[in-house]
Scaffold this active site. Structure first.
Site, PDB file in Angstrom:
ATOM      1  N   ASP A 125       0.822  -1.219   0.000  1.00 36.72           N
ATOM      2  CA  ASP A 125       0.000   0.000   0.000  1.00 36.72           C
ATOM      3  C   ASP A 125       0.853   1.264   0.000  1.00 36.72           C
ATOM      4  O   ASP A 125       2.023   1.250   0.398  1.00 36.72           O
ATOM      5  CB  ASP A 125      -0.890   0.040   1.253  1.00 36.72           C
ATOM      6  CG  ASP A 125      -2.071  -0.910   1.156  1.00 36.72           C
ATOM      7  OD1 ASP A 125      -2.088  -1.755   0.231  1.00 36.72           O
ATOM      8  OD2 ASP A 125      -2.961  -0.830   2.018  1.00 36.72           O
ATOM      9  N   ASP A 126       0.219   2.354  -0.443  1.00 34.29           N
ATOM     10  CA  ASP A 126       0.664   3.751  -0.265  1.00 34.29           C
ATOM     11  C   ASP A 126       1.728   4.231  -1.245  1.00 34.29           C
ATOM     12  O   ASP A 126       2.079   5.414  -1.214  1.00 34.29           O
ATOM     13  CB  ASP A 126       1.192   4.001   1.160  1.00 34.29           C
ATOM     14  CG  ASP A 126       0.113   3.826   2.219  1.00 34.29           C
ATOM     15  OD1 ASP A 126      -1.072   3.736   1.837  1.00 34.29           O
ATOM     16  OD2 ASP A 126       0.447   3.766   3.413  1.00 34.29           O
ATOM     17  N   HIS A 176      -5.652   2.776  -4.171  1.00 39.53           N
ATOM     18  CA  HIS A 176      -5.762   2.990  -2.725  1.00 39.53           C
ATOM     19  C   HIS A 176      -6.331   4.386  -2.472  1.00 39.53           C
ATOM     20  O   HIS A 176      -6.071   5.000  -1.445  1.00 39.53           O
ATOM     21  CB  HIS A 176      -4.382   2.836  -2.069  1.00 39.53           C
ATOM     22  CG  HIS A 176      -4.426   2.604  -0.592  1.00 39.53           C
ATOM     23  ND1 HIS A 176      -5.438   1.914   0.044  1.00 39.53           N
ATOM     24  CD2 HIS A 176      -3.567   2.984   0.400  1.00 39.53           C
ATOM     25  CE1 HIS A 176      -5.193   1.855   1.345  1.00 39.53           C
ATOM     26  NE2 HIS A 176      -4.069   2.524   1.595  1.00 39.53           N
ATOM     27  N   HIS A 180      -5.735   8.953   0.402  1.00 43.28           N
ATOM     28  CA  HIS A 180      -5.796   8.171   1.632  1.00 43.28           C
ATOM     29  C   HIS A 180      -6.769   8.752   2.669  1.00 43.28           C
ATOM     30  O   HIS A 180      -6.516   8.735   3.879  1.00 43.28           O
ATOM     31  CB  HIS A 180      -4.396   8.047   2.259  1.00 43.28           C
ATOM     32  CG  HIS A 180      -4.216   6.782   3.071  1.00 43.28           C
ATOM     33  ND1 HIS A 180      -4.631   6.657   4.370  1.00 43.28           N
ATOM     34  CD2 HIS A 180      -3.651   5.601   2.750  1.00 43.28           C
ATOM     35  CE1 HIS A 180      -4.325   5.456   4.822  1.00 43.28           C
ATOM     36  NE2 HIS A 180      -3.726   4.781   3.854  1.00 43.28           N
ATOM     37  N   TYR A 217      -7.291   2.582   5.617  1.00 48.81           N
ATOM     38  CA  TYR A 217      -7.531   2.117   6.986  1.00 48.81           C
ATOM     39  C   TYR A 217      -8.444   0.885   7.031  1.00 48.81           C
ATOM     40  O   TYR A 217      -8.842   0.443   8.111  1.00 48.81           O
ATOM     41  CB  TYR A 217      -8.150   3.232   7.862  1.00 48.81           C
ATOM     42  CG  TYR A 217      -7.477   4.549   7.723  1.00 48.81           C
ATOM     43  CD1 TYR A 217      -6.231   4.793   8.298  1.00 48.81           C
ATOM     44  CD2 TYR A 217      -8.060   5.583   6.994  1.00 48.81           C
ATOM     45  CE1 TYR A 217      -5.597   6.028   8.161  1.00 48.81           C
ATOM     46  CE2 TYR A 217      -7.449   6.815   6.848  1.00 48.81           C
ATOM     47  CZ  TYR A 217      -6.202   7.027   7.435  1.00 48.81           C
ATOM     48  OH  TYR A 217      -5.589   8.250   7.292  1.00 48.81           O
ATOM     49  N   HIS A 267       3.664  -2.211   3.286  1.00 50.59           N
ATOM     50  CA  HIS A 267       3.664  -0.842   2.747  1.00 50.59           C
ATOM     51  C   HIS A 267       5.006  -0.584   2.063  1.00 50.59           C
ATOM     52  O   HIS A 267       6.051  -0.624   2.703  1.00 50.59           O
ATOM     53  CB  HIS A 267       3.418   0.178   3.867  1.00 50.59           C
ATOM     54  CG  HIS A 267       2.081   0.016   4.517  1.00 50.59           C
ATOM     55  ND1 HIS A 267       1.828  -0.974   5.446  1.00 50.59           N
ATOM     56  CD2 HIS A 267       0.913   0.727   4.357  1.00 50.59           C
ATOM     57  CE1 HIS A 267       0.558  -0.876   5.851  1.00 50.59           C
ATOM     58  NE2 HIS A 267      -0.008   0.146   5.200  1.00 50.59           N
TER      59      HIS A 267
END
Length: 299
Positions: A125-126, A176, A180, A217, A267
């Site tokens: 992720d991210d 994603h 965020h 989240y 991540h």
């Protein structure tokens, strides 16, 4: 006197001949047994399968199957050697030389069913990040492993070449969101903006839209599901790499929780995650896991 002796001798000879005739295992009338070569032999199982089972029911009822069967072309109805049924022998004679050759052949081993491999999906992720994501891509390529990257739109526009590299290496690119934000706290219009802006950035980088997204989240409710029709994907193993930032702890989390069809959350913006990946992959390979993308896992 001489005549008496001759008569006695003739009587003895007649008796001997009679005895031989009674005890001689003569072939039944009508057979061609005398034409059978010495290298032919009776094949019992073949006889039973091809002939005995084919007899009429009334014949079965009269037969005592505890007695042997005498195979005879004529089908005679007289008792010979305590046998009660007579069936054709001509097709039951096999060449012993061929039989010996077959017996000498090595048995054919039946293929063993292959063990079903466990599947596991690595997800990041991210990203992308111009250092740690590139290192992760190199490790994945080294092990010929495919993964899924849930990218943020704001990072895609910064490093579209890294997203393109990941796609060219066979990894799945998913969304994603753009920045965020917690989707459950947004209005429907704001939700769509987060999803649509990220999807457009991904399309600009790789030429196709994502087919899945991961809510930031892991926050999702009925309102989000009703508004966003793209497939949502969560996880069942959280390595907590974002919190402890320790390669050994990331590996330990995988060892403790990995199972078939697991989705591992990591991540790719953290250097410690990149440093842990090689050991994670080696462990999962030793445990006979097959690495798949999210799309492959849910096919």
């Amino acid at each position: 006197m001489r005549k008496k002796i001759i008569i006695i001798i003739i009587g003895i000879l007649v008796g001997l001949v009679s005895l031989l005739i009674i005890r001689w295992p003569a072939s039944p009338i009508g057979t061609n047994a005398e034409n059978i070569g010495m290298n032919a032999t009776y094949h019992e199982q073949q006889g039973y399968e091809q002939f005995v089972k084919q007899l009429p029911q009334q014949t079965w009822n009269k037969m005592d199957l505890s007695h042997p069967f005498y195979m005879d072309k004529g089908g005679l109805h007289r008792v010979i050697r305590d046998c009660e049924a007579y069936i054709t022998v001509s097709e039951l004679l096999v060449n012993t030389e061929e039989t010996e050759e077959e017996n000498q052949k090595e048995p054919i081993e039946e293929p063993q069913p292959q063990e079903q491999r466990k599947q596991i999906a690595l997800t990041f992720d991210d990203g992308p990040n111009d250092k740690s994501t590139v290192q992760i891509l190199n490790v994945l390529q080294k092990h010929d492993v495919k993964a899924t990257f849930f990218v943020l739109g704001i990072n895609v526009v910064k490093h579209p070449e890294i997203v393109k590299q990941a796609a060219q290496q066979g990894h799945e690119i998913a969304s994603h969101t753009w920045s965020h934000k917690n989707l459950t706290k947004l209005t429907p219009a704001q939700m769509h903006e987060e999803i649509d802006r990220a999807s457009n950035a991904i399309f600009e980088a790789i030429g196709q839209y994502p087919t899945a997204y991961r809510p930031p989240y892991g926050a999702i409710d009925e309102n989000v599901r009703n508004e966003i029709k793209v497939n949502s994907v969560l996880w069942n193993i959280d390595t907590m790499d974002w919190k402890h930032k320790t390669p050994a702890k990331t590996l330990e989390s995988v060892k403790l929780h990995a199972k078939d069809r697991s989705v591992i959350l990591m991540h790719d913006i953290h250097q410690e995650t990149a440093d842990a990946l090689d050991a994670v992959i080696q462990y999962l390979k030793q445990e006979n896991y097959e690495f798949v993308t999210i799309d492959e896992l849910y096919q």
